[in-house]
Design a protein around this motif. Structure first.
Motif, mmCIF file in Angstrom:
data_model
loop_
_atom_site.group_PDB
_atom_site.id
_atom_site.type_symbol
_atom_site.label_atom_id
_atom_site.label_comp_id
_atom_site.label_asym_id
_atom_site.label_seq_id
_atom_site.Cartn_x
_atom_site.Cartn_y
_atom_site.Cartn_z
ATOM 1 N N VAL A 195 51.546 20.822 52.090
ATOM 2 C CA VAL A 195 52.002 21.917 51.236
ATOM 3 C C VAL A 195 53.445 21.693 50.818
ATOM 4 N N ALA A 196 54.294 21.288 51.763
ATOM 5 C CA ALA A 196 55.700 21.037 51.433
ATOM 6 C C ALA A 196 55.833 19.955 50.359
ATOM 7 N N ARG A 197 55.097 18.884 50.502
ATOM 8 C CA ARG A 197 55.141 17.814 49.489
ATOM 9 C C ARG A 197 54.698 18.342 48.128
ATOM 10 N N SER A 198 53.655 19.158 48.116
ATOM 11 C CA SER A 198 53.162 19.731 46.851
ATOM 12 C C SER A 198 54.208 20.621 46.204
ATOM 13 N N ILE A 199 54.847 21.447 46.996
ATOM 14 C CA ILE A 199 55.895 22.338 46.472
ATOM 15 C C ILE A 199 57.008 21.521 45.837
ATOM 16 N N PHE A 200 57.348 20.413 46.449
ATOM 17 C CA PHE A 200 58.480 19.622 45.968
ATOM 18 C C PHE A 200 58.136 18.688 44.813
ATOM 19 N N LEU A 201 56.896 18.646 44.393
ATOM 20 C CA LEU A 201 56.553 17.866 43.203
ATOM 21 C C LEU A 201 57.302 18.395 41.983
ATOM 22 N N GLY A 202 57.598 19.684 41.975
ATOM 23 C CA GLY A 202 58.305 20.291 40.851
ATOM 24 C C GLY A 202 59.797 20.435 41.067
ATOM 25 N N SER A 203 60.330 19.785 42.069
ATOM 26 C CA SER A 203 61.754 19.907 42.376
ATOM 27 C C SER A 203 62.482 18.599 42.082
ATOM 28 N N ASN A 204 63.724 18.717 41.650
ATOM 29 C CA ASN A 204 64.547 17.532 41.410
ATOM 30 C C ASN A 204 65.275 17.074 42.672
ATOM 31 N N VAL A 205 65.138 17.841 43.762
ATOM 32 C CA VAL A 205 65.807 17.488 45.015
ATOM 33 C C VAL A 205 64.998 16.406 45.720
ATOM 34 N N GLU A 206 65.679 15.333 46.094
ATOM 35 C CA GLU A 206 65.020 14.273 46.856
ATOM 36 C C GLU A 206 64.541 14.852 48.181
ATOM 37 N N SER A 207 63.304 14.536 48.554
ATOM 38 C CA SER A 207 62.761 15.100 49.778
ATOM 39 C C SER A 207 61.825 14.117 50.469
ATOM 40 N N ARG A 208 61.652 14.379 51.743
ATOM 41 C CA ARG A 208 60.721 13.603 52.558
ATOM 42 C C ARG A 208 60.156 14.558 53.601
ATOM 43 N N PHE A 209 58.845 14.531 53.786
ATOM 44 C CA PHE A 209 58.187 15.377 54.773
ATOM 45 C C PHE A 209 57.266 14.497 55.611
ATOM 46 N N ASP A 210 57.551 14.424 56.900
ATOM 47 C CA ASP A 210 56.791 13.592 57.821
ATOM 48 C C ASP A 210 55.938 14.456 58.738
ATOM 49 N N THR A 211 54.706 13.998 58.980
ATOM 50 C CA THR A 211 53.819 14.661 59.925
ATOM 51 C C THR A 211 53.875 13.885 61.229
ATOM 52 N N MET A 212 54.449 14.519 62.252
ATOM 53 C CA MET A 212 54.500 13.881 63.566
ATOM 54 C C MET A 212 55.005 14.863 64.603
ATOM 55 N N SER A 213 54.714 14.560 65.823
ATOM 56 C CA SER A 213 55.263 15.293 66.951
ATOM 57 C C SER A 213 56.687 14.789 67.173
ATOM 58 N N LEU A 214 57.576 15.665 67.586
ATOM 59 C CA LEU A 214 58.933 15.209 67.901
ATOM 60 C C LEU A 214 58.944 14.286 69.110
ATOM 61 N N GLY A 215 57.848 14.250 69.836
ATOM 62 C CA GLY A 215 57.719 13.331 70.967
ATOM 63 C C GLY A 215 57.182 11.962 70.572
ATOM 64 N N SER A 216 56.932 11.758 69.296
ATOM 65 C CA SER A 216 56.382 10.494 68.808
ATOM 66 C C SER A 216 57.393 9.357 68.963
ATOM 67 N N ARG A 217 56.883 8.170 69.265
ATOM 68 C CA ARG A 217 57.753 6.974 69.331
ATOM 69 C C ARG A 217 58.325 6.621 67.963
ATOM 70 N N LYS A 218 57.651 7.089 66.894
ATOM 71 C CA LYS A 218 58.115 6.803 65.527
ATOM 72 C C LYS A 218 59.303 7.663 65.115
ATOM 73 N N LEU A 219 59.632 8.695 65.869
ATOM 74 C CA LEU A 219 60.676 9.635 65.459
ATOM 75 C C LEU A 219 61.987 8.923 65.124
ATOM 76 N N GLN A 220 62.433 8.037 65.980
ATOM 77 C CA GLN A 220 63.700 7.338 65.751
ATOM 78 C C GLN A 220 63.722 6.586 64.427
ATOM 79 N N SER A 221 62.577 6.065 64.022
ATOM 80 C CA SER A 221 62.524 5.282 62.784
ATOM 81 C C SER A 221 62.518 6.140 61.526
ATOM 82 N N VAL A 222 62.250 7.437 61.639
ATOM 83 C CA VAL A 222 62.236 8.280 60.448
ATOM 84 C C VAL A 222 63.493 9.145 60.316
ATOM 85 N N LEU A 223 64.220 9.326 61.399
ATOM 86 C CA LEU A 223 65.425 10.160 61.330
ATOM 87 C C LEU A 223 66.571 9.438 60.635
ATOM 88 N N ASN A 224 67.358 10.180 59.863
ATOM 89 C CA ASN A 224 68.587 9.649 59.293
ATOM 90 C C ASN A 224 69.670 9.664 60.369
#
Length: 136
Positions: free
Chosen positions: A28-57
């Motif tokens: 839903v968040a990605r769909s909402i932002f299709l009409g926005s000029n603001v750069e965005s990224r929405f990730d689906t994951m648990s904060l306990g995921s091993r991938k978390l470090q690789s997606v955080l700025n």
């Protein structure tokens, strides 16, 4: 997540990054932002995921923790939740946290221990408390 992010986008931030464990929320968040000029990224994951470090700025101006700490702590345990949230908190300049139980001060202690000062408190209509912290 998407509606909150969209309201924030009206203030023209440079970037919005949302993380949620529920795929429908990120969809839903990605769909909402299709009409926005603001750069965005929405990730689906648990904060306990091993991938978390690789997606955080490395750095965020504002981090919203909207009643998520308690869920992570319940799922992963106190020690792991603290480790995850300390890492996220250390990447921020401002933290806005919604705490369902203001007497459960563990998250507030982590934030204040990282050098933040409480700058505002607001009681939400549903009874939780929204706290705003800024780094000294």
């Amino acid at each position: 997540m998407g509606i909150v992010a969209y309201e924030i986008a009206k203030r023209r931030p440079a970037y919005i990054h949302g993380i949620d464990i529920l795929k429908p929320h990120t969809r839903v968040a990605r769909s909402i932002f299709l009409g926005s000029n603001v750069e965005s990224r929405f990730d689906t994951m648990s904060l306990g995921s091993r991938k978390l470090q690789s997606v955080l700025n490395d750095c965020y101006d504002i981090v919203l923790l909207l009643a998520v700490y308690q869920h992570v702590r319940r799922g992963l345990g106190q020690e792991e939740a603290d480790r995850i949230f300390i890492d996220i908190i250390n990447r921020a300049q401002t933290i806005v946290a919604r705490v369902p139980d203001e007497d459960d001060v563990r998250l507030q202690s982590l934030i204040e221990g990282a050098g933040f000062t409480l700058s505002d408190r607001h009681k939400s209509p549903r009874g939780s408390t929204v706290l705003a912290y800024h780094r000294h």
